[in-house]
Design a protein around this motif. Structure first.
Motif, PDB file in Angstrom:
ATOM      1  N   GLN A 254      63.552  29.694 -11.562  1.00 29.51           N
ATOM      2  CA  GLN A 254      63.831  28.531 -11.520  1.00 29.51           C
ATOM      3  C   GLN A 254      63.489  27.278 -10.779  1.00 29.51           C
ATOM      4  N   MET A 255      63.371  28.512  -9.641  1.00 28.49           N
ATOM      5  CA  MET A 255      63.130  26.846  -8.195  1.00 28.49           C
ATOM      6  C   MET A 255      61.782  26.692  -8.509  1.00 28.49           C
ATOM      7  N   SER A 256      60.346  27.743  -8.706  1.00 26.46           N
ATOM      8  CA  SER A 256      59.386  27.192  -8.823  1.00 26.46           C
ATOM      9  C   SER A 256      59.195  26.261  -9.987  1.00 26.46           C
ATOM     10  N   SER A 257      59.556  26.507 -10.887  1.00 19.50           N
ATOM     11  CA  SER A 257      59.551  25.818 -12.685  1.00 19.50           C
ATOM     12  C   SER A 257      60.972  24.477 -12.282  1.00 19.50           C
ATOM     13  N   ALA A 258      61.460  23.991 -11.363  1.00 24.71           N
ATOM     14  CA  ALA A 258      61.380  22.735 -10.729  1.00 24.71           C
ATOM     15  C   ALA A 258      60.444  22.010 -10.004  1.00 24.71           C
ATOM     16  N   MET A 259      60.035  22.648  -9.390  1.00 20.96           N
ATOM     17  CA  MET A 259      59.418  22.825  -8.015  1.00 20.96           C
ATOM     18  C   MET A 259      58.236  21.921  -8.854  1.00 20.96           C
ATOM     19  N   GLY A 260      57.864  22.831  -9.533  1.00 26.61           N
ATOM     20  CA  GLY A 260      56.771  22.163 -10.385  1.00 26.61           C
ATOM     21  C   GLY A 260      56.861  21.245 -10.877  1.00 26.61           C
ATOM     22  N   ARG A 261      57.687  20.903 -12.464  1.00 23.79           N
ATOM     23  CA  ARG A 261      58.182  19.884 -12.516  1.00 23.79           C
ATOM     24  C   ARG A 261      57.726  18.528 -12.043  1.00 23.79           C
ATOM     25  N   VAL A 262      58.369  18.638 -10.733  1.00 25.55           N
ATOM     26  CA  VAL A 262      58.279  17.516  -9.615  1.00 25.55           C
ATOM     27  C   VAL A 262      56.646  17.146  -9.558  1.00 25.55           C
ATOM     28  N   GLN A 263      56.597  18.564  -9.274  1.00 27.36           N
ATOM     29  CA  GLN A 263      55.303  18.032  -8.179  1.00 27.36           C
ATOM     30  C   GLN A 263      53.385  17.887  -9.819  1.00 27.36           C
ATOM     31  N   LEU A 264      53.948  18.163 -10.588  1.00 25.32           N
ATOM     32  CA  LEU A 264      53.038  18.258 -11.728  1.00 25.32           C
ATOM     33  C   LEU A 264      53.156  16.685 -11.797  1.00 25.32           C
ATOM     34  N   ARG A 265      54.031  15.803 -12.186  1.00 17.84           N
ATOM     35  CA  ARG A 265      54.915  14.360 -11.759  1.00 17.84           C
ATOM     36  C   ARG A 265      53.351  13.342 -11.241  1.00 17.84           C
ATOM     37  N   HIS A 266      53.970  14.121 -10.324  1.00 15.45           N
ATOM     38  CA  HIS A 266      52.694  13.429  -9.204  1.00 15.45           C
ATOM     39  C   HIS A 266      51.246  13.845  -8.641  1.00 15.45           C
ATOM     40  N   TYR A 267      51.020  14.701  -9.861  1.00 15.91           N
ATOM     41  CA  TYR A 267      49.578  15.376  -9.307  1.00 15.91           C
ATOM     42  C   TYR A 267      48.383  14.559  -9.176  1.00 15.91           C
ATOM     43  N   ASP A 268      47.996  14.338 -10.756  1.00 14.32           N
ATOM     44  CA  ASP A 268      47.019  13.068 -10.876  1.00 14.32           C
ATOM     45  C   ASP A 268      46.834  12.663  -9.665  1.00 14.32           C
ATOM     46  N   GLU A 269      48.248  11.536  -9.516  1.00 11.93           N
ATOM     47  CA  GLU A 269      47.614  10.468  -8.475  1.00 11.93           C
ATOM     48  C   GLU A 269      47.217  11.097  -7.137  1.00 11.93           C
ATOM     49  N   ARG A 270      48.401  12.256  -7.287  1.00  9.87           N
ATOM     50  CA  ARG A 270      47.491  13.226  -5.301  1.00  9.87           C
ATOM     51  C   ARG A 270      46.165  13.193  -5.634  1.00  9.87           C
ATOM     52  N   CYS A 271      45.992  14.198  -6.905  1.00 13.73           N
ATOM     53  CA  CYS A 271      44.400  14.590  -6.940  1.00 13.73           C
ATOM     54  C   CYS A 271      43.741  13.557  -6.633  1.00 13.73           C
ATOM     55  N   ALA A 272      43.774  12.371  -7.601  1.00  8.00           N
ATOM     56  CA  ALA A 272      42.844  11.352  -7.314  1.00  8.00           C
ATOM     57  C   ALA A 272      42.151  11.216  -5.822  1.00  8.00           C
ATOM     58  N   GLU A 273      43.650  11.089  -5.064  1.00  9.70           N
ATOM     59  CA  GLU A 273      43.176  10.636  -3.482  1.00  9.70           C
ATOM     60  C   GLU A 273      42.505  11.860  -2.398  1.00  9.70           C
ATOM     61  N   ILE A 274      42.526  13.121  -2.977  1.00  6.08           N
ATOM     62  CA  ILE A 274      41.587  14.276  -2.600  1.00  6.08           C
ATOM     63  C   ILE A 274      40.734  13.565  -3.038  1.00  6.08           C
ATOM     64  N   LEU A 275      40.048  13.623  -4.131  1.00  5.23           N
ATOM     65  CA  LEU A 275      38.451  13.358  -4.997  1.00  5.23           C
ATOM     66  C   LEU A 275      37.721  11.811  -4.273  1.00  5.23           C
ATOM     67  N   LYS A 276      39.147  10.992  -4.046  1.00  2.34           N
ATOM     68  CA  LYS A 276      38.351   9.970  -3.143  1.00  2.34           C
ATOM     69  C   LYS A 276      38.135  10.230  -1.965  1.00  2.34           C
ATOM     70  N   ALA A 277      39.451  11.167  -1.342  1.00  6.14           N
ATOM     71  CA  ALA A 277      38.894  11.138   0.482  1.00  6.14           C
ATOM     72  C   ALA A 277      37.507  12.580   0.382  1.00  6.14           C
ATOM     73  N   MET A 278      37.466  13.089  -0.178  1.00  9.84           N
ATOM     74  CA  MET A 278      36.464  14.270  -0.105  1.00  9.84           C
ATOM     75  C   MET A 278      35.360  13.780  -0.901  1.00  9.84           C
ATOM     76  N   ASN A 279      35.048  13.337  -2.265  1.00  6.52           N
ATOM     77  CA  ASN A 279      34.203  12.540  -2.425  1.00  6.52           C
ATOM     78  C   ASN A 279      33.267  11.768  -0.782  1.00  6.52           C
ATOM     79  N   HIS A 280      33.802  10.538  -0.541  1.00  6.60           N
ATOM     80  CA  HIS A 280      33.382  10.008   0.758  1.00  6.60           C
ATOM     81  C   HIS A 280      32.784  10.919   1.464  1.00  6.60           C
TER      82      HIS A 280
END
Length: 440
Positions: A254-280
């Motif tokens: 459940q420590m992983s589950s708890a962290m997962g809930r937080v990470q998932l909330r921010h994942y799309d935004e963070r992933c978008a920045e990764i994609l922007k950087a890598m595509n550049h």
């Protein structure tokens, strides 16, 4: 390019301290507080937070069901079990992958038949899948390798034609899009690792997603004794409720589950920045001879966080320069760059000679009706791939100057290939490795 390579005394391409541009996962007070709440409630082995995470993950993934596991390895085994892979059955899997895509099939009494990969996607080649199908084939294990979505449309057509299941290993590609559809919900079931090195990192964990109730409930039955109870609806499972059919305890911590809930909330935004950087980064290298972007060619398709980022190497465009010499030159420019990817699994002794369970014969063929081992030379494209890949920076943030300096390192090496050929030692045998990360 006339600028002298750093390998021969010239200035390094990378002059700027990258800071935390490569640091992952991003951990904030929000993650810490979620984990501390589980700890202070002494709820580490409970299920309440995990069930919340599963509900949120299923909504994000777009599937009816999500089931948390202790590891991605366990989730993938459960996906096989959910598809009724058993004694004597075969799954088809690319050989260019991490071992957890297929090795658990041994514990179910089945075995694996390896298929070729496409040299541009590095994912399973749909054109080779039908060559591997037999009357014992139960499932195709599709690996979205290094974040690149596999070509799912022809794979699903083949599966429907032969009435076999498709399992998606999304461990490298959480959130990747294939022609506008998120990978993991295209096949019959998806499963993935969420360990700390992955694009969606929650600690040490895995998750299985599906729209199929029976697959979901068989996943529960395999290793979730606390949930394998009276609410099970699959008829042939009802008489067995109470004890895990696989004898495993596979619940997510459940420590992983708890962290997962937080990470998932921010994942799309963070992933978008990764994609922007890598595509550049790759846009800066478009048209440079010898090196090619590993990114999807289809519209509305994206890399899944660009996990364990690699580039494609084309030595015929630069005089046959070895990837080893190329990477040496790039590294001298101030970039951590190495050749290779995963070693082809079909060449490891575990898939040729090892008798794991005491059958008196290699486990690979212990329950088979024929010898389906694949020796060196049997998968020529796959066997060449470790010499056709090299690592690239995995940018987690967009910083134009840092990205441009790193891209310059690759451009310098490729465009000065004639100088590098003068003392090229060639490539050694056995390039690549069985693992990507060292865990401490």
């Amino acid at each position: 390019m006339s600028e002298t390579l750093a390998l021969y005394g010239g200035p390094k391409a990378v002059q700027t301290d990258p800071g935390d541009i490569f640091q992952w996962p991003i951990i904030t007070d929000e993650d810490e507080q979620a984990i501390l709440d589980v700890l202070h409630r002494r709820a580490m082995s409970g299920m309440d937070v995990t069930r919340q995470f599963e509900t949120e993950f299923a909504a994000w993934q777009g599937t009816k069901y999500a089931l948390g596991f202790s590891t991605g390895t366990a989730a993938l085994q459960a996906a096989m079990f959910g598809c009724k892979v058993g004694v004597g059955d075969e799954i088809i899997c690319p050989s260019l992958t991490y071992w957890a895509s297929c090795l658990q099939v041994y514990s179910l009494g089945g075995t694996v038949v390896f298929a070729e990969v496409d040299p541009d996607t590095l994912c399973i080649d749909p054109a080779d899948i039908e060559n591997r199908i037999s009357d014992r084939t139960k499932a195709i294990m599709v690996v979205h390798y290094l974040g690149h979505p596999a070509d799912m449309d022809p794979i699903m057509e083949i599966a429907e034609k032969h009435d076999i299941k498709v399992i998606e290993d999304v461990s490298h590609a959480q959130g990747a899009l294939y022609k506008g559809r998120m990978v993991g919900r295209i096949g019959h079931v998806g499963a993935m690792s969420l360990m700390s090195g992955k694009s969606l990192a929650v600690g040490e964990a895995g998750i299985m997603v599906t729209d199929d109730l029976e697959i979901h409930e068989r996943g529960i039955a395999l290793g979730h004794y606390g949930r394998f109870g009276a609410d099970i609806q699959t008829e042939d499972l009802k008489p067995l409720v109470g004890l895990p059919l696989g004898g495993y305890k596979y619940r997510m911590h459940q420590m992983s589950s708890a962290m997962g809930r937080v990470q998932l909330r921010h994942y799309d935004e963070r992933c978008a920045e990764i994609l922007k950087a890598m595509n550049h980064f790759w846009d800066l290298l478009e048209g440079v001879p010898g090196i090619k972007a590993h990114r999807p060619p289809w519209p509305e398709s994206t890399m899944g966080g660009w996990y364990a980022a690699r580039g494609l190497y084309r030595p015929d465009e630069i005089g046959g320069l070895s990837v080893t010499q190329f990477c040496k030159a790039v590294s001298a420019e101030g970039v951590s760059c190495g050749p290779g990817a995963n070693k082809p699994l079909h060449l490891h002794p575990l898939f040729n000679t090892a008798d794991v369970y005491g059958h008196g014969k290699p486990t690979r063929i212990a329950n088979s009706d024929r010898d389906l081992r694949q020796p060196e030379g049997s998968l020529l494209v796959t066997e060449l791939m470790p010499k056709r890949c090299y690592s690239i920076p995995w940018f987690k943030h967009y910083d134009e100057q840092i990205i441009e300096e790193h891209a310059l390192a690759y451009r310098k090496a490729a465009e000065n290939y004639e100088r590098l050929l003068e003392d090229d030692p060639g490539d050694p045998e056995g390039m690549g490795g069985w693992h990507f990360f060292q865990h401490t």
